[in-house]
Design a protein around this motif. Structure first.
Motif, PDB file in Angstrom:
ATOM      1  N   LEU A 101     -48.130 -22.430 -20.381  1.00  0.00           N
ATOM      2  CA  LEU A 101     -47.209 -21.286 -20.267  1.00  0.00           C
ATOM      3  C   LEU A 101     -46.109 -21.354 -21.317  1.00  0.00           C
ATOM      4  O   LEU A 101     -45.255 -20.483 -21.382  1.00  0.00           O
TER       5      LEU A 101
ATOM      6  N   THR B  64     -47.388 -25.244 -17.029  1.00  0.00           N
ATOM      7  CA  THR B  64     -48.741 -24.669 -16.942  1.00  0.00           C
ATOM      8  C   THR B  64     -48.851 -23.734 -15.749  1.00  0.00           C
ATOM      9  O   THR B  64     -48.179 -23.922 -14.730  1.00  0.00           O
ATOM     10  N   ILE B  65     -49.693 -22.728 -15.889  1.00  0.00           N
ATOM     11  CA  ILE B  65     -50.049 -21.875 -14.754  1.00  0.00           C
ATOM     12  C   ILE B  65     -51.122 -22.646 -13.994  1.00  0.00           C
ATOM     13  O   ILE B  65     -52.047 -23.192 -14.585  1.00  0.00           O
TER      14      ILE B  65
ATOM     15  N   GLU C  73     -41.421 -19.897  -2.761  1.00  0.00           N
ATOM     16  CA  GLU C  73     -42.152 -20.687  -3.753  1.00  0.00           C
ATOM     17  C   GLU C  73     -41.161 -21.367  -4.677  1.00  0.00           C
ATOM     18  O   GLU C  73     -40.249 -20.716  -5.198  1.00  0.00           O
ATOM     19  N   ILE C  74     -41.350 -22.669  -4.901  1.00  0.00           N
ATOM     20  CA  ILE C  74     -40.518 -23.398  -5.861  1.00  0.00           C
ATOM     21  C   ILE C  74     -41.361 -23.604  -7.121  1.00  0.00           C
ATOM     22  O   ILE C  74     -42.433 -24.205  -7.060  1.00  0.00           O
ATOM     23  N   GLY C  75     -40.885 -23.093  -8.245  1.00  0.00           N
ATOM     24  CA  GLY C  75     -41.630 -23.212  -9.505  1.00  0.00           C
ATOM     25  C   GLY C  75     -42.449 -21.967  -9.762  1.00  0.00           C
ATOM     26  O   GLY C  75     -43.679 -21.984  -9.748  1.00  0.00           O
ATOM     27  N   ALA C  76     -41.764 -20.848 -10.004  1.00  0.00           N
ATOM     28  CA  ALA C  76     -42.449 -19.555 -10.150  1.00  0.00           C
ATOM     29  C   ALA C  76     -43.289 -19.496 -11.425  1.00  0.00           C
ATOM     30  O   ALA C  76     -44.294 -18.780 -11.463  1.00  0.00           O
TER      31      ALA C  76
ATOM     32  N   GLN D 129     -48.742 -17.211  -8.966  1.00  0.00           N
ATOM     33  CA  GLN D 129     -48.921 -17.602  -7.564  1.00  0.00           C
ATOM     34  C   GLN D 129     -48.076 -16.732  -6.626  1.00  0.00           C
ATOM     35  O   GLN D 129     -48.516 -16.389  -5.526  1.00  0.00           O
TER      36      GLN D 129
ATOM     37  N   ILE E  30     -38.459 -19.288  -6.951  1.00  0.00           N
ATOM     38  CA  ILE E  30     -37.373 -19.887  -7.739  1.00  0.00           C
ATOM     39  C   ILE E  30     -37.955 -20.563  -8.978  1.00  0.00           C
ATOM     40  O   ILE E  30     -38.995 -21.217  -8.897  1.00  0.00           O
TER      41      ILE E  30
ATOM     42  N   ILE F  55     -36.389 -22.611 -15.377  1.00  0.00           N
ATOM     43  CA  ILE F  55     -36.381 -22.295 -16.812  1.00  0.00           C
ATOM     44  C   ILE F  55     -36.227 -20.788 -16.983  1.00  0.00           C
ATOM     45  O   ILE F  55     -37.141 -20.017 -16.675  1.00  0.00           O
TER      46      ILE F  55
ATOM     47  N   LEU G 139     -38.813 -18.487 -18.733  1.00  0.00           N
ATOM     48  CA  LEU G 139     -40.042 -18.350 -17.930  1.00  0.00           C
ATOM     49  C   LEU G 139     -39.827 -17.337 -16.817  1.00  0.00           C
ATOM     50  O   LEU G 139     -40.689 -16.505 -16.528  1.00  0.00           O
TER      51      LEU G 139
ATOM     52  N   ALA H 233     -32.779 -20.818 -10.419  1.00  0.00           N
ATOM     53  CA  ALA H 233     -32.031 -21.842  -9.698  1.00  0.00           C
ATOM     54  C   ALA H 233     -32.850 -23.129  -9.652  1.00  0.00           C
ATOM     55  O   ALA H 233     -34.031 -23.144  -9.995  1.00  0.00           O
TER      56      ALA H 233
ATOM     57  N   GLY I  27     -34.799 -25.349  -7.567  1.00  0.00           N
ATOM     58  CA  GLY I  27     -35.525 -25.187  -6.306  1.00  0.00           C
ATOM     59  C   GLY I  27     -35.386 -26.352  -5.345  1.00  0.00           C
ATOM     60  O   GLY I  27     -35.696 -26.212  -4.163  1.00  0.00           O
TER      61      GLY I  27
ATOM     62  N   ALA J  83     -44.482 -27.965  -8.241  1.00  0.00           N
ATOM     63  CA  ALA J  83     -44.207 -29.072  -9.155  1.00  0.00           C
ATOM     64  C   ALA J  83     -44.016 -30.322  -8.294  1.00  0.00           C
ATOM     65  O   ALA J  83     -43.555 -30.236  -7.157  1.00  0.00           O
TER      66      ALA J  83
ATOM     67  N   PRO K 207     -43.872 -32.327 -13.275  1.00  0.00           N
ATOM     68  CA  PRO K 207     -42.828 -32.840 -12.379  1.00  0.00           C
ATOM     69  C   PRO K 207     -41.798 -31.784 -11.958  1.00  0.00           C
ATOM     70  O   PRO K 207     -41.491 -30.863 -12.713  1.00  0.00           O
TER      71      PRO K 207
ATOM     72  N   LEU L 144     -38.155 -30.974 -11.642  1.00  0.00           N
ATOM     73  CA  LEU L 144     -37.011 -31.482 -12.392  1.00  0.00           C
ATOM     74  C   LEU L 144     -35.706 -30.931 -11.834  1.00  0.00           C
ATOM     75  O   LEU L 144     -35.698 -29.892 -11.172  1.00  0.00           O
TER      76      LEU L 144
HETATM   77  N1  SAH Z   1     -46.627 -21.328  -9.840  1.00  0.00           N
HETATM   78  C1  SAH Z   1     -46.624 -21.156 -11.283  1.00  0.00           C
HETATM   79  C2  SAH Z   1     -46.937 -22.421 -12.049  1.00  0.00           C
HETATM   80  C3  SAH Z   1     -45.933 -23.426 -11.868  1.00  0.00           C
HETATM   81  S1  SAH Z   1     -45.826 -24.746 -13.018  1.00  0.00           S
HETATM   82  C4  SAH Z   1     -47.552 -20.055 -11.709  1.00  0.00           C
HETATM   83  O1  SAH Z   1     -48.250 -19.500 -10.868  1.00  0.00           O
HETATM   84  O2  SAH Z   1     -47.550 -19.737 -12.909  1.00  0.00           O
HETATM   85  C5  SAH Z   1     -44.416 -25.470 -12.242  1.00  0.00           C
HETATM   86  C6  SAH Z   1     -43.133 -24.727 -12.463  1.00  0.00           C
HETATM   87  O3  SAH Z   1     -42.134 -25.384 -11.698  1.00  0.00           O
HETATM   88  C7  SAH Z   1     -42.645 -24.728 -13.910  1.00  0.00           C
HETATM   89  O4  SAH Z   1     -42.451 -23.422 -14.339  1.00  0.00           O
HETATM   90  C8  SAH Z   1     -41.339 -25.510 -13.841  1.00  0.00           C
HETATM   91  O5  SAH Z   1     -40.353 -25.052 -14.750  1.00  0.00           O
HETATM   92  C9  SAH Z   1     -40.920 -25.265 -12.398  1.00  0.00           C
HETATM   93  N2  SAH Z   1     -39.959 -26.229 -11.849  1.00  0.00           N
HETATM   94  C10 SAH Z   1     -39.936 -27.583 -11.995  1.00  0.00           C
HETATM   95  N3  SAH Z   1     -38.898 -28.097 -11.316  1.00  0.00           N
HETATM   96  C11 SAH Z   1     -38.257 -27.054 -10.714  1.00  0.00           C
HETATM   97  C12 SAH Z   1     -37.100 -26.935  -9.880  1.00  0.00           C
HETATM   98  N4  SAH Z   1     -36.383 -27.991  -9.516  1.00  0.00           N
HETATM   99  N5  SAH Z   1     -36.750 -25.709  -9.466  1.00  0.00           N
HETATM  100  C13 SAH Z   1     -37.442 -24.607  -9.810  1.00  0.00           C
HETATM  101  N6  SAH Z   1     -38.538 -24.646 -10.602  1.00  0.00           N
HETATM  102  C14 SAH Z   1     -38.945 -25.863 -11.054  1.00  0.00           C
END
Ligand code: SAH
Length: 218
Positions: A62, A67-68, A92-95, A100, A114, A117, A120, A141, A143, A160, A212, A214
């Motif tokens: 991505l 990565t997606i 969802e954490i990590g949009a 997804q 959430i 980055i 993104l 934010a 997550g 993540a 990971p 982060l």
């Molecule tokens: N679900 C996404 C893929 C996620 S990849 C999709 O369908 O495309 C994992 C994502 O989690 C990354 O974009 C990364 O930046 C995010 N991420 C990692 N740590 C995070 C945190 N603490 N809070 C929010 N997002 C986070």
């Protein structure tokens, strides 16, 4: 003779059907999850140069080292979370690309997602708009802190891998709710956490590989 340029529009329906058949072969049984995956055009969520690979069962870059997720893991996680109940209010954490979140929005009315980055998140917004999905509420934010203003959640899905279960997410899980998250640094596995009246019940599930989780914002 006119040459047909096989753009994604020409091939997407057939390749999408093939993707669903493959998910079924890989063991995804929940027809509603399969229908949700079938309803979301994954090529919209990947970079244009990779659009022709959007319906392969693989994770794709991505940008920003993210990565997606692979369609199989998206389907598997949502199937596990749904088992025998509705998703309800979902976090969802990590949009990432928003893919997804778009699949989740096929299955429930209330989706919060959430991403840490900012660029993104901006792209996820555009992607969701491109498929006319206006129901997902996106937030820039960290997550790990969850989303207290919208808690409690019936479902929390983390995209993540964390070292340990973030405390705030446990607190924001509704009674009867379920959270599924990848855990571990080297070896990773999915952990299901269910909040019951008597406490939190944890179940270790499949081995997985995620980027990971982060701290902080970018
Ligand atoms: N679900 C996404 C893929 C996620 S990849 C999709 O369908 O495309 C994992 C994502 O989690 C990354 O974009 C990364 O930046 C995010 N991420 C990692 N740590 C995070 C945190 N603490 N809070 C929010 N997002 C986070």
């Amino acid at each position: 003779m006119s040459r047909v340029v096989s753009g994604i529009g020409m091939t997407s329906q057939r390749t999408r059907t093939r993707m669903i058949d493959r998910l079924r072969e890989e063991g995804i049984l929940d027809e509603q999850v399969l229908a949700a995956i079938a309803a979301v055009p994954r090529h919209v969520f990947v970079e244009e140069a990779l659009a022709s690979r959007a319906y392969e069962d693989s994770a794709l870059p991505l940008g920003y080292s993210q990565t997606i997720s692979q369609p199989y893991i998206v389907a598997r996680m949502i199937e596990l979370l749904r088992e025998g109940r509705k998703l309800g209010k979902t976090l969802e954490i990590g949009a990432g690309s928003g893919y997804q979140a778009a699949v989740l929005a096929q299955l429930t009315d209330e989706v919060y997602a959430i991403e840490r980055i900012e660029p993104l998140l901006a792209r996820a917004k555009l992607n969701l708009r491109a498929i006319q999905q206006f129901r997902v509420r996106l937030k820039h934010a960290d997550g790990q802190l969850g989303l207290p203003e919208a808690a409690p959640f019936d479902t929390i899905i983390v995209a993540a891998a964390a070292n340990r279960v973030p405390h705030a997410l446990l607190q924001q899980l509704a009674l009867g709710g379920r959270m599924l998250l990848p855990l571990g640094t080297g070896e990773q596995f999915l952990l299901m956490v269910e909040r019951r009246a008597e406490g939190y019940v944890e179940t270790r599930l499949d081995s997985v590989r995620f980027v990971p989780l982060l701290s902080g914002l970018e």
